[in-house]
Design a protein around this motif. Structure first.
Motif, mmCIF file in Angstrom:
data_model
loop_
_atom_site.group_PDB
_atom_site.id
_atom_site.type_symbol
_atom_site.label_atom_id
_atom_site.label_comp_id
_atom_site.label_asym_id
_atom_site.label_seq_id
_atom_site.Cartn_x
_atom_site.Cartn_y
_atom_site.Cartn_z
ATOM 1 N N LEU A 22 0.833 -1.208 0.000
ATOM 2 C CA LEU A 22 0.000 0.000 0.000
ATOM 3 C C LEU A 22 0.869 1.259 0.000
ATOM 4 O O LEU A 22 1.921 1.297 0.637
ATOM 5 C CB LEU A 22 -0.921 0.030 1.230
ATOM 6 N N SER A 23 0.406 2.277 -0.695
ATOM 7 C CA SER A 23 1.101 3.565 -0.678
ATOM 8 C C SER A 23 0.713 4.313 0.598
ATOM 9 O O SER A 23 -0.272 3.968 1.259
ATOM 10 C CB SER A 23 0.701 4.378 -1.905
ATOM 11 N N LYS A 164 1.618 16.229 15.954
ATOM 12 C CA LYS A 164 2.659 15.336 15.428
ATOM 13 C C LYS A 164 2.106 14.420 14.336
ATOM 14 O O LYS A 164 1.005 13.883 14.458
ATOM 15 C CB LYS A 164 3.234 14.475 16.561
ATOM 16 N N THR A 165 2.896 14.236 13.280
ATOM 17 C CA THR A 165 2.545 13.272 12.235
ATOM 18 C C THR A 165 3.448 12.047 12.394
ATOM 19 O O THR A 165 4.359 12.040 13.240
ATOM 20 C CB THR A 165 2.747 13.879 10.835
ATOM 21 N N PHE A 166 3.225 11.043 11.566
ATOM 22 C CA PHE A 166 4.009 9.812 11.698
ATOM 23 C C PHE A 166 5.508 10.077 11.550
ATOM 24 O O PHE A 166 6.323 9.443 12.208
ATOM 25 C CB PHE A 166 3.546 8.774 10.671
ATOM 26 N N SER A 167 5.854 11.020 10.678
ATOM 27 C CA SER A 167 7.285 11.270 10.445
ATOM 28 C C SER A 167 7.959 11.934 11.657
ATOM 29 O O SER A 167 9.180 12.012 11.719
ATOM 30 C CB SER A 167 7.483 12.114 9.190
ATOM 31 N N LEU A 190 4.460 1.719 9.002
ATOM 32 C CA LEU A 190 5.164 2.823 9.659
ATOM 33 C C LEU A 190 6.296 3.353 8.784
ATOM 34 O O LEU A 190 6.521 4.564 8.701
ATOM 35 C CB LEU A 190 5.699 2.367 11.026
ATOM 36 N N VAL A 191 6.998 2.442 8.111
ATOM 37 C CA VAL A 191 8.078 2.873 7.212
ATOM 38 C C VAL A 191 7.493 3.672 6.048
ATOM 39 O O VAL A 191 7.998 4.739 5.684
ATOM 40 C CB VAL A 191 8.888 1.652 6.723
ATOM 41 N N HIS A 192 6.369 3.187 5.464
ATOM 42 C CA HIS A 192 5.747 3.924 4.353
ATOM 43 C C HIS A 192 5.337 5.335 4.775
ATOM 44 O O HIS A 192 5.371 6.265 3.980
ATOM 45 C CB HIS A 192 4.488 3.194 3.854
ATOM 46 N N LEU A 193 4.923 5.477 6.037
ATOM 47 C CA LEU A 193 4.424 6.776 6.503
ATOM 48 C C LEU A 193 5.533 7.647 7.102
ATOM 49 O O LEU A 193 5.265 8.727 7.605
ATOM 50 C CB LEU A 193 3.306 6.563 7.534
ATOM 51 N N GLY A 194 6.751 7.158 7.062
ATOM 52 C CA GLY A 194 7.890 7.982 7.447
ATOM 53 C C GLY A 194 8.254 7.957 8.915
ATOM 54 O O GLY A 194 9.076 8.765 9.356
ATOM 55 N N ALA A 195 7.681 7.036 9.699
ATOM 56 C CA ALA A 195 8.029 6.967 11.123
ATOM 57 C C ALA A 195 9.394 6.292 11.284
ATOM 58 O O ALA A 195 9.825 5.507 10.435
ATOM 59 C CB ALA A 195 6.969 6.179 11.890
ATOM 60 N N ALA A 211 17.078 -5.218 9.664
ATOM 61 C CA ALA A 211 17.585 -3.867 9.424
ATOM 62 C C ALA A 211 17.517 -3.497 7.941
ATOM 63 O O ALA A 211 17.441 -2.319 7.591
ATOM 64 C CB ALA A 211 19.017 -3.751 9.932
ATOM 65 N N ARG A 212 17.502 -4.508 7.064
ATOM 66 C CA ARG A 212 17.471 -4.195 5.623
ATOM 67 C C ARG A 212 16.117 -3.635 5.189
ATOM 68 O O ARG A 212 15.961 -3.199 4.056
ATOM 69 C CB ARG A 212 17.866 -5.424 4.795
ATOM 70 N N PHE A 213 15.124 -3.670 6.063
ATOM 71 C CA PHE A 213 13.817 -3.091 5.720
ATOM 72 C C PHE A 213 13.726 -1.605 6.086
ATOM 73 O O PHE A 213 12.644 -1.024 6.100
ATOM 74 C CB PHE A 213 12.685 -3.867 6.405
ATOM 75 N N GLY A 214 14.853 -1.007 6.439
ATOM 76 C CA GLY A 214 14.845 0.424 6.734
ATOM 77 C C GLY A 214 14.513 0.740 8.174
ATOM 78 O O GLY A 214 14.024 1.836 8.467
#
Lengths: 343, 189
Positions: A22-23, A164-167, A190-195, A211-214
């Motif tokens: 999902l985007s 506060k936003t996710f990022s 969470l990664v998609h939303l910048g957290a 860790a390779r998933f960011g």
């Protein structure tokens, strides 16, 4: 004189199989829809007619209390009819395949199948076999998208009023990450939303490969505590752990259990989440689980709104012929082995 | 896209709508503070808020203003199209046994108002419901009429009237689009 253009977001997916694909716009669209639908449960008449005449099947091959009940109630609040399919009293116990079960249900005219299965990827296989919408209610240790979404919803509901936003947020996912579909769905979203995400647990349950998933990986909860805004405490899944992942329950609790003394070392605004069911005294103490920083029951309430949103978006989009046609074509070209699917 | 009503016209129409509501006998007979205004999101909500502000100034009494999202009540909700994202309903007051004025920007087919009436009665049993619209255009498909309206317009069946209201839009205006895109319903392009 020209008026300014206005382009609202439109949801087009007939299925919800996971959060990985999902985007951020799609994730936020589900959360926005859930926010709009949460109010329905506060009315004296807790029902809207949006899915009147639609049929939703709960097809659960694993035990569940919260998710199954929540999906049932969510469908009912949207005025859909619900069939609770019990594996133990069905033809599955006579050896019927997943694809045969699903196709028979589909032949009865169902609009959505909500599936929980012990095999990762079962909902994806099902989506290639049937024309109706497929919603993943948990597949093996792969994904549990609606749990991930309700966690996001609870985080957003807590921190958005504070500007506060996710990022802006740092989220720690603590415990049995290796076996947790909840952890994976949370991680992707969470990664998609910048957290900022840190996975915490013993090396046997929280491998460095993540860790390779960011995300960051830590094996010390105490090091992470002062820096995080959210602690998402995972259940130790004894039923999925094949060999001894830690020496003793007492040792796990000592290093990775969240108790009041650890909570005091966190920021005063920290939010504590747990997907349930809890092993009280193991990964979380009763004082923390029932304390003021915990949003565990709020998560359950929010799960209802999130599932209403997912059903509304997917079943509606599922009636969009251009979207379902490719799935039908794939279904007709499946080999027998593919059509049988995971069991 | 042609501008058919400019900002000054729209402001005057909104003021006139407030006057029409104040002098309506059944509403004038209402006890102070009992009148509730409910707007259909999104422009109907803005219209209700702006009329509410005028009514408070003129009557020196409080007027409750709510907003309803009719997405879940539309008769085309499961049509062959992608799904729009609802905005949610904001009704933090009870409507039981109270007079309610329902607001929308344009009354066209009557289907949105039908959906709004179904939604309203899920919140309680109002004493009565009246309908106020900025633009009352032709093309009714349901037996619904406006009790209060700003302007009546007769336009080609496939044209679209787009209302812009501050503060949601940069300024007040009403546009006529004779050849609208076949985009999502209710969206002015």
């Amino acid at each position: 004189m020209n008026a300014p253009a206005s382009e609202p977001f439109l949801w087009k997916r007939p299925h919800l199989l996971g959060l990985e694909d999902l985007s951020s716009a799609e994730l936020l669209a589900i959360l926005d829809t859930a926010r709009a639908l949460k109010e329905v449960s506060t009315r004296s008449i807790k029902k809207v007619p949006a899915l009147r005449g639609k049929v939703v099947v709960n097809l659960f091959f694993e035990d569940s209390t919260r998710t199954r009940t929540s999906f049932r109630l969510a469908a009912q609040r949207m005025s859909a009819d619900v069939i609770d399919f019990s594996v133990s009293t069905s033809s599955v116990s006579k050896g019927e395949t997943l694809s045969d079960t699903a196709r028979n249900l589909e032949a009865m005219g169902v609009d959505a199948i909500v599936i929980r299965h012990r095999s990762s990827g079962a909902p994806h296989a099902l989506a290639r076999m049937v024309r109706c919408s497929v919603i993943n209610a948990g597949d093996g240790s792969h994904e549990h998208p609606t749990q991930g979404l309700l966690d996001l919803f609870t985080i957003r509901e807590t921190f958005e009023p504070r500007g506060k936003t996710f990022s802006d947020l740092h989220v720690a996912i603590v415990g049995d990450v290796a076996h947790s579909r909840v952890a994976r769905s949370n991680l992707w979203a969470l990664v998609h939303l910048g957290a900022k995400v840190t996975l915490v647990g013993p090396t046997t349950l929280c491998p460095d490969e993540f860790a390779r998933f960011g995300v960051k990986v830590s094996h010390s909860l105490d090091d992470v505590l002062p820096a995080v805004d959210v602690l998402n405490i995972l259940r130790v899944q004894f039923e999925r752990i094949a060999s001894a992942a830690f020496p003793s329950i007492r040792e796990y609790s000592r290093f990775f259990g969240l108790d009041e003394s650890r909570l005091r070392r966190c920021r005063p605004t920290v939010l504590v989440l747990h997907p349930g069911p809890m092993n009280r005294g193991l990964e979380i103490t009763t004082a923390v689980a029932d304390g003021p920083r915990s949003a565990i029951l709020q998560q359950v309430s929010n799960g209802l709104a999130v599932r209403m949103a997912v059903l509304y978006l997917c079943i509606g989009a599922g009636s969009f012929n251009a979207a379902t046609a490719p799935y039908l074509e794939k279904r007709l070209s499946l080999s027998d082995d593919e059509a049988r699917g995971p069991q | 896209m042609q501008c058919v009503l400019a900002a000054d016209d729209v402001r005057q129409i909104i003021s006139d709508l407030a006057d029409q509501i104040l002098v309506a006998p059944d509403i004038a007979a209402t006890a102070p503070g009992r009148l509730a205004l409910v707007g259909i999101r999104r422009r109907g909500e803005v219209l209700a808020q702006r009329v509410g502000t005028i009514l408070r100034e003129r009557t020196h009494t409080d007027v409750n203003v709510g907003a309803i999202d009719i997405t879940m009540y539309r008769d085309d909700v499961m049509g062959a199209r992608p799904m729009t994202i609802p905005m949610g309903t904001l009704m933090n007051f009870r409507i039981d046994d109270r007079p309610v004025v329902l607001f929308d920007d344009v009354l066209h087919t009557g289907r949105s108002v039908r959906a709004a009436l179904d939604s309203l009665v899920d919140f309680g049993r109002p004493r009565f419901i009246r309908l106020a619209v900025l633009i009352d255009r032709d093309g009714r498909e349901y037996p619904i009429r406006a009790d209060f309206f700003g302007r009546q317009m007769t336009v080609a069946p496939d044209s679209r009237i787009c209302v812009h209201l501050a503060p949601t839009d940069p300024h007040d205006a009403v546009y006529l689009d004779p050849h609208p895109d076949t985009g999502p319903r209710g969206v002015c392009r």
